[in-house]
Design an enzyme around this catalytic site. Structure first.
Site, PDB file in Angstrom:
ATOM      1  N   GLU A  49     119.881 102.454 -21.512  1.00  0.00           N
ATOM      2  CA  GLU A  49     119.788 103.717 -21.055  1.00  0.00           C
ATOM      3  C   GLU A  49     118.536 104.591 -21.305  1.00  0.00           C
ATOM      4  O   GLU A  49     118.148 105.504 -20.345  1.00  0.00           O
ATOM      5  CB  GLU A  49     121.071 104.373 -21.673  1.00  0.00           C
ATOM      6  CG  GLU A  49     122.356 104.303 -21.312  1.00  0.00           C
ATOM      7  CD  GLU A  49     122.979 103.034 -22.355  1.00  0.00           C
ATOM      8  OE1 GLU A  49     122.389 102.430 -22.926  1.00  0.00           O
ATOM      9  OE2 GLU A  49     124.210 102.723 -21.969  1.00  0.00           O
ATOM     10  N   PHE A 111     136.297 106.551 -30.192  1.00  0.00           N
ATOM     11  CA  PHE A 111     135.695 105.683 -29.765  1.00  0.00           C
ATOM     12  C   PHE A 111     134.438 106.199 -28.891  1.00  0.00           C
ATOM     13  O   PHE A 111     134.727 106.825 -27.922  1.00  0.00           O
ATOM     14  CB  PHE A 111     136.613 104.656 -29.057  1.00  0.00           C
ATOM     15  CG  PHE A 111     135.483 103.437 -28.650  1.00  0.00           C
ATOM     16  CD1 PHE A 111     134.802 102.625 -29.587  1.00  0.00           C
ATOM     17  CD2 PHE A 111     135.478 103.235 -27.198  1.00  0.00           C
ATOM     18  CE1 PHE A 111     134.060 101.349 -28.963  1.00  0.00           C
ATOM     19  CE2 PHE A 111     134.934 102.052 -26.906  1.00  0.00           C
ATOM     20  CZ  PHE A 111     133.937 101.221 -27.821  1.00  0.00           C
ATOM     21  N   GLN A 112     133.299 105.888 -29.165  1.00  0.00           N
ATOM     22  CA  GLN A 112     132.367 106.329 -28.448  1.00  0.00           C
ATOM     23  C   GLN A 112     132.191 107.693 -28.152  1.00  0.00           C
ATOM     24  O   GLN A 112     131.409 108.190 -27.247  1.00  0.00           O
ATOM     25  CB  GLN A 112     132.042 105.481 -27.089  1.00  0.00           C
ATOM     26  CG  GLN A 112     131.892 103.862 -27.295  1.00  0.00           C
ATOM     27  CD  GLN A 112     131.386 103.234 -25.777  1.00  0.00           C
ATOM     28  OE1 GLN A 112     131.885 103.660 -24.821  1.00  0.00           O
ATOM     29  NE2 GLN A 112     130.696 102.203 -25.802  1.00  0.00           N
ATOM     30  N   LYS A 161     136.135 112.598 -19.992  1.00  0.00           N
ATOM     31  CA  LYS A 161     136.528 111.891 -19.090  1.00  0.00           C
ATOM     32  C   LYS A 161     137.780 112.412 -18.339  1.00  0.00           C
ATOM     33  O   LYS A 161     137.839 112.422 -17.120  1.00  0.00           O
ATOM     34  CB  LYS A 161     137.117 110.497 -19.764  1.00  0.00           C
ATOM     35  CG  LYS A 161     137.639 109.352 -18.908  1.00  0.00           C
ATOM     36  CD  LYS A 161     137.764 108.291 -19.446  1.00  0.00           C
ATOM     37  CE  LYS A 161     138.090 107.140 -18.572  1.00  0.00           C
ATOM     38  NZ  LYS A 161     138.497 105.665 -19.344  1.00  0.00           N
ATOM     39  N   MET A 481      96.369 101.017 -31.555  1.00  0.00           N
ATOM     40  CA  MET A 481      96.012 102.164 -31.898  1.00  0.00           C
ATOM     41  C   MET A 481      96.192 102.290 -33.583  1.00  0.00           C
ATOM     42  O   MET A 481      95.434 102.980 -34.272  1.00  0.00           O
ATOM     43  CB  MET A 481      96.590 103.445 -31.214  1.00  0.00           C
ATOM     44  CG  MET A 481      96.030 104.672 -31.880  1.00  0.00           C
ATOM     45  SD  MET A 481      94.462 104.906 -31.068  1.00  0.00           S
ATOM     46  CE  MET A 481      94.444 105.542 -29.429  1.00  0.00           C
TER      47      MET A 481
END
Lengths: 578, 178
Positions: A49, A111-112, A161, A481
């Site tokens: 993502e 969940f999630q 949802k 760097m």
């Protein structure tokens, strides 16, 4: 018309003119993926993502249109936090749509589930949790409006949802925006613009300090007019490279920590800085107390909070850069018929600095054809082998600074990088987004080996979607760097910066991801390999350049010091301290 | 809580009109936290127009210039209007609830002071009294100081609310920040 929330979402995106979105489905966002099948909007399936977010940014940088990312809840939402913060810091217009657990489950540690709006509140211009499907068209319209107007930025819309599954009545596309607390002021105050014209006419040593706001406001043409009519030289910050053509005789290039001597010093010695869409970032100013001590300041920005945040302007102007500069051009022309004082001494001084302190590195001589490969040399070859309007995307670190220094940006929107947040791994996905938005352009990503390992998997996306970007990895086997700082400021005590030149094997890895891949180890192979890469146009191509790991970025203003303490080069004899 | 509430000039009162939407308070509080601005006190309530709420926030200007605080606040999409109220040109009130030790021997002494300040006894126990007092924040400070001698058991203050004074010159004295 009865629609599901998901259908209303996709229809709203279509109404906004979205042509492409970058995303990855999952549980909570599943309903939104069904109507995508029937939509003309192209969806690009990413592998992570974070990639979706940076692609949306790259697309926005290259096209000026808002980038769109679509991901699910929980870990997907947290994975997109980095791109959101990146877009927030660099004022990139972007709309992120996240799935959320059903509204009835919010707050139960489902969940999630994660508190997406809570987590992203401080890294978005605005965000909104939608609790009623009926609100979807309005909220999407507002999201695009907020993302693209005023100071652009990322907006996140969180969709539970059950809201996506619910039915709603689609009446019409909301005809107007009703945001009582959001009315960006685009027109500069006429009196302030007159004041600015007066200051310009009085100044003997002016410099235009052009920032990313020039590009966001599509003000490059207006800037050119102002510079040419007044004869005032222009520095272009890291975010503004290309906003004023490097080939222009008034262009002084990049200022700041790794800016060239003339850009840095001309600002230090200026009696007037005309800051246009720039924000006095610490990487530009060095120690603020020692920055441009004699300069009066004209500061133009669409965000009122930038005026006086770091340095108090003598003439503050809130407004859209393009509109304000156009008015300023008129005001300058109206004042004594545009007469400007004699600044020949100033310009002569600038030319002298340019002559005395050009960018320099040890260019390979013909007899060193198999000697160490200098990263700057690679970039010069690449620059000279690509079209003028080639888009260059960069990661973060030494390669980014060399790219900004050694490339020649003659067109706006040809340089895409992560300036404010400094997000390693930005270049590959950003280049993909840029190529999707500008398929007509050649797009190169210049990357470091450290950066490449962070987001390389998106080359799988590029291969699968036939997005033929080109990647130049400047592989110096180090987090370069950081290595440079440890060498210069930590007595060469190298701590956790070594990465290895051949673990991973970048050629095999790239080939496994469906790319054409080459390895270059010596100067005499550079040109031929770039030519070969430029001919590939049906899939991504990667060149791994094994570069000299001892090479450092110069000039450098060490952190915390004044810009007067600029270090021009690595040899002690060449150091310049004033 | 310092006895200097309301008297230090580094404290400024901002009246912030916000859209009455979920999460707006979190946005304001989050902004203060992220930018390193200090909130001294905060009071929130709906206005007569149900679309809007009013926040009265006392900010500590030591932590950041007031101008930067108001400009950053105004960037929040849900913030509609910000007014800075000069303490000398506004009416400020605050409410306090206090439980103070007051056994039979000292009860009358406490009640006397409550009456002087115009407070009310709202609850009585064997060893303590609960008092309510509404007034200027400074009066509340003074009262709090006096009560310390008796022993404050618990103390709650609401944070101040404020409106501009209805002076003839009022419009000029209210600095419209945005």
């Amino acid at each position: 018309m009865r629609l599901t929330g998901a259908q209303a979402l996709i229809k709203s995106l279509e109404m906004e003119g979205v042509e492409v979105m970058f995303g990855l489905p999952g549980g909570a966002i599943l309903p939104a993926y069904d109507p995508i099948i029937d939509s003309p909007i192209r969806h690009i399936l990413v592998r992570h993502e974070q990639g979706a977010g940076h692609m949306a940014e790259g697309y926005a940088h290259a096209t000026g249109r808002p980038g769109v990312a679509l991901v699910t809840s929980g870990p997907a939402a947290t994975n997109i936090v980095t791109p959101l913060c990146d877009a927030y810091m660099d004022s990139v217009p972007m709309v992120a749509i996240t799935g959320q657990v059903p509204s009835t489950a919010i707050g139960t540690d489902a969940f999630q589930e994660c508190d997406t709006v809570g987590i992203t509140r401080s890294v978005t211009k605005h965000n909104e949790l939608v609790m009623d499907a009926q609100d979807i068209p309005r909220i999407i319209r507002e999201a695009f409006h907020i993302a693209t107007t005023g100071r652009p930025g990322p907006v996140l819309v969180d969709l539970p949802k059950d809201v996506l599954q619910a039915t709603m009545e689609w009446h019409e596309w909301p005809p107007a925006i009703d945001l009582p607390g959001y009315k960006p002021n685009t027109k500069g105050h006429p009196r302030m613009i007159k004041e600015a014209a007066k200051l310009i006419a009085e100044s003997r040593r002016p410099v235009i300090y052009a920032g990313g706001g020039i590009l966001k406001a599509r003000a490059a043409e207006a800037l050119r007019q102002l510079a040419e009519m007044t004869g005032i030289p222009v520095v272009t910050t890291l975010m503004a490279r290309g906003a004023f053509p490097d080939r222009h005789e008034l262009c002084l290039g990049m200022p700041g920590m790794h800016g060239n001597y003339t850009a840095v010093t001309s600002m230090q010695k200026a009696d007037l800085l005309i800051a246009l869409g720039s924000r006095f970032d610490d990487r530009v100013t060095g120690k603020v107390g020692g920055f441009a001590p004699e300069a009066k300041i004209i500061h133009v920005d669409i965000d009122p909070a930038e005026l006086g945040k770091v340095r108090r302007p003598d003439v503050p102007i809130v407004g859209d850069c393009r509109q304000v500069i156009e008015e300023l051009v008129k005001a300058v022309a109206a004042l004594d018929e545009g007469a400007q004082p004699d600044r020949s001494a100033w310009m002569a001084q600038i030319r002298q600095w340019q002559k005395d302190f050009p960018l320099q590195y040890d260019r390979p001589s013909p007899d060193q054809a198999d000697g160490p490969l200098k990263p700057q040399y690679v970039l010069e070859c690449l620059r000279d082998s690509t079209p003028d309007d080639c888009i260059l995307a960069s990661g973060v670190g030494q390669h980014q600074m060399w790219a900004s220094q050694y490339w020649q940006f003659d067109h706006p929107y040809t340089w895409i990088n992560s300036g404010g947040l400094g997000t390693m791994g930005f270049s590959v996905p950003a280049a993909i987004g840029a190529k999707v938005g500008r398929p007509d352009r050649m797009v190169w990503a210049v990357d470091g080996d450290g950066c490449f390992q962070m987001t390389a998997q998106e080359l799988v996306t590029a291969s699968a979607e036939r997005i033929p970007i080109k990647v130049a990895i400047l592989n110096n086997a180090y987090l370069g760097m950081v290595r440079q700082w440890q060498e210069m400021f930590y007595d060469e005590r190298y701590s956790e910066v070594y990465l290895s030149p051949d673990l991973p094997d970048y050629v095999k890895w790239s080939e496994a991801m469906g790319c054409v891949a080459f390895r270059v180890e010596h100067p005499d192979e550079v040109q031929a390999t770039i030519d070969k890469a430029n001919e590939v146009d049906d899939r991504p191509v990667v060149i791994e350049f094994r570069t000299d790991s001892s090479e450092k970025v110069f000039p450098m203003v060490p952190a915390g010091l004044s810009n007067d303490d600029i270090v021009v080069g690595p040899t002690p004899g060449r150091e310049v301290r004033q | 809580m310092s006895a200097l509430v309301g008297s230090a000039n580094r404290h400024h009162t901002l009246v912030v009109l916000v859209e009455n939407k979920a999460g707006v308070l979190a946005r304001v509080a989050g902004l203060f936290a992220r930018r390193g601005f200090n909130i001294y006190s905060l009071a929130v309530a709906p206005t007569d127009d149900e679309r809007f709420s009013r926040l009265t926030v006392v900010v500590d200007v030591e932590s950041a210039p007031l101008e930067q605080i108001t400009k950053q606040l105004f960037k929040l999409i849900n913030v509609v209007k910000i007014t800075e109220l000069d303490q000398a040109e506004s009416v400020e009130r605050e409410l306090m609830l206090m439980t103070v030790r007051a056994d039979a021997g000292r009860r009358s002494e406490v009640i006397e002071l409550v009456n002087v300040f115009g407070g009310k006894i709202v609850d009585v126990g064997h060893e303590a009294l609960t008092i309510t007092l509404a007034g200027k924040p400074r009066n509340l400070d003074d009262f709090e100081e006096l009560m310390r001698a008796f022993g404050i058991v618990e103390l709650q203050r609401t944070g101040r609310v404020a409106l501009p004074q209805l002076d003839r010159r009022a419009p000029a004295q209210i600095r419209k920040v945005s």
